[in-house]
Design a protein around this motif. Sequence first.
Motif, PDB file in Angstrom:
ATOM      1  N   VAL A 128      28.588  95.494  20.303  1.00 50.35           N
ATOM      2  CA  VAL A 128      27.672  96.134  21.053  1.00 50.35           C
ATOM      3  C   VAL A 128      26.494  95.445  22.061  1.00 50.35           C
ATOM      4  O   VAL A 128      26.358  95.441  22.965  1.00 50.35           O
ATOM      5  N   GLY A 129      25.815  94.534  20.990  1.00 51.60           N
ATOM      6  CA  GLY A 129      25.063  93.660  21.595  1.00 51.60           C
ATOM      7  C   GLY A 129      25.505  92.930  22.695  1.00 51.60           C
ATOM      8  O   GLY A 129      25.116  92.326  23.744  1.00 51.60           O
ATOM      9  N   MET A 130      26.748  92.365  22.306  1.00 50.31           N
ATOM     10  CA  MET A 130      27.488  91.452  23.036  1.00 50.31           C
ATOM     11  C   MET A 130      27.879  92.120  24.482  1.00 50.31           C
ATOM     12  O   MET A 130      27.988  91.105  25.517  1.00 50.31           O
ATOM     13  N   GLU A 461      31.647  85.235   7.808  1.00 49.49           N
ATOM     14  CA  GLU A 461      30.992  86.195   8.503  1.00 49.49           C
ATOM     15  C   GLU A 461      31.499  86.253   9.630  1.00 49.49           C
ATOM     16  O   GLU A 461      32.082  85.401  10.420  1.00 49.49           O
ATOM     17  N   ILE A 462      31.376  87.559  10.438  1.00 46.33           N
ATOM     18  CA  ILE A 462      32.066  87.809  11.740  1.00 46.33           C
ATOM     19  C   ILE A 462      31.240  87.104  12.692  1.00 46.33           C
ATOM     20  O   ILE A 462      31.643  86.926  14.032  1.00 46.33           O
ATOM     21  N   GLY A 463      29.989  86.517  12.323  1.00 54.84           N
ATOM     22  CA  GLY A 463      29.184  86.104  13.535  1.00 54.84           C
ATOM     23  C   GLY A 463      29.551  84.732  14.141  1.00 54.84           C
ATOM     24  O   GLY A 463      29.379  84.531  15.221  1.00 54.84           O
ATOM     25  N   SER A 480      30.494  84.152  17.979  1.00 55.31           N
ATOM     26  CA  SER A 480      29.983  83.202  18.822  1.00 55.31           C
ATOM     27  C   SER A 480      30.486  83.444  20.245  1.00 55.31           C
ATOM     28  O   SER A 480      30.464  84.625  20.722  1.00 55.31           O
ATOM     29  N   ASP A 481      31.033  82.349  20.875  1.00 55.29           N
ATOM     30  CA  ASP A 481      31.520  82.652  22.389  1.00 55.29           C
ATOM     31  C   ASP A 481      33.084  82.932  22.167  1.00 55.29           C
ATOM     32  O   ASP A 481      33.704  82.846  23.336  1.00 55.29           O
ATOM     33  N   ALA A 482      33.482  83.581  21.100  1.00 56.67           N
ATOM     34  CA  ALA A 482      35.343  83.692  21.291  1.00 56.67           C
ATOM     35  C   ALA A 482      35.552  84.706  22.196  1.00 56.67           C
ATOM     36  O   ALA A 482      36.589  84.920  22.571  1.00 56.67           O
TER      37      ALA A 482
END
Length: 509
Positions: A128-130, A461-463, A480-482
């Motif tokens: 959502v933030g991404m 973690e998913i981050g 990250s930038d995945a």
Amino acid sequence: MRANEILEKLGIHTDRSNPGAFVGGKGPIKTGGGELVSGNPSDGEDLAAVAQASSDDYAKVADAAYDSFRSWRMVPAPVRGEAVRLLGNALREMKEPLGDLISLEMGKIRAEGHGEVQEMIDICDLAVGMSRQLYGKSMHSERHRHRMYEQWHPLGSIGVITSFNFPMAVWAWNAAIAMVCGDTVIWKPSSRVPLCAIAVQKVADRIQSELGYSGVLNLVAGSGSMVGQSMLEDERVPLVSFTGSCRMGRRVSETVAARFGRTILELGGNNAAVVAPSADPELAADSILFAAVGTAGQRCTTNRRLIVHSEVAEELVSTLVGKYESVAIGDPLDDSTLMGPLVTVDAVEEMKNALDWAKKDGGELLTGGEVLEDLGPRFVTPAIVRMPEQTEIVRRETFAPILYVMEYSNIEEAIRIHNDVPQGLSSCLFSRDLIEVETFLSHMGSDCGIANVNTGTSGAEIGGAFGGEKETGGGRESGSDAWKGYMRRQTCTINFSGGMELAQGIDFG
Ligand code: UN1
């Protein structure tokens, strides 16, 4: 019966076949790929039947996903993010039955099943933030009055092939990110866990239909030879994200590359813990226990090798043997259980074969490796094997709870043993020595996609970006930038000078 209660809460039919193909938001389509009965690995009982998709059914769903991409990409990214927010909320509401279904159909314990649903919720929150942060860079042009920048566009309808061991979360890593990136998704789940996929798809369907979207998140449960192969060869699918074995990954990679499609591969791991003399012994033992025995050794991040300094080997190994022998094995839905069954009887055979091979290579079985027939043919005791060196069987990934122990005498030797396997997913070092820690994390250290210190190989973690090197396939998923893997990059140059000026100072007459 508890199984039926869980299935009913999720709308899975036990009295007739469940449709295996869905055009998101429009519901199931009729399928002709034959019936598949999904069973419970704990007791071998049938859970429910699935009417699988055929190649033709795949084509219908892929058509819908392709068409819907044309409109989905026009929805502003933050509005796409709003749809993901609602999906995350719906998953929150269904956390309990979805988590229980994972235990029921895949066999991981309740805490881990619920943790997997949490992983879906977390990635939705991140996405959502991404959706407001799909940033491109701008660069300074070498030419006068020129502007250069990069932007990221939606890629298309993408294929997501998931494996049995994370029957929901790995889809979510891909689906939530792909959605905010403006892609539509065609999900082909593992044929061992189709009910998990159908249950999640039903939640995704409800959100799509409530919002008036269709064909964004789609499902085709069917065989690899029909549905999987059709997807790999489908020119309309610019990206296939595949999680599974190195053997299958090679085929996926070759088939998709032959048509210049892209892949994100998350293949095997052979993850090790290096334990140095300065390590906190309790922390190391508990972390290794979770990473080696959790999910019955069936995570791609499972700790399969222990490389321990000779000074602390005896103590650590005997602590581990004690812990292994007190692991509660049994019904994964029982809250006191720490380890459930392996997914199939074949997996049990593979574990036995690996242990026989290890013994032939001079390995000494310190604990485990028995089949607990009283519980059922898929229940085993987790094994620890002391190896004289890193032989071929240790270099292979056996998807079972086997921990091979090897000793080292200096950090360089530990890193050499550590990196001397074909896979490169996850790794960890237990040490309180700064020089060792920095060496392990340096370019001379671990060659894996994930390198941890004083925490185990599994449970990322998913981050962060998730994935690994070498035979693990090089793909990155989740945080990250995945997200960049799910979009196409465009470099733009705008000339507002009114004249022509060429780069590299070229004068063309
Ligand atoms: C997998 O086993 O395919 O890091 C994924 C972990 C989990 C994901 C594992 N978050 O262990």
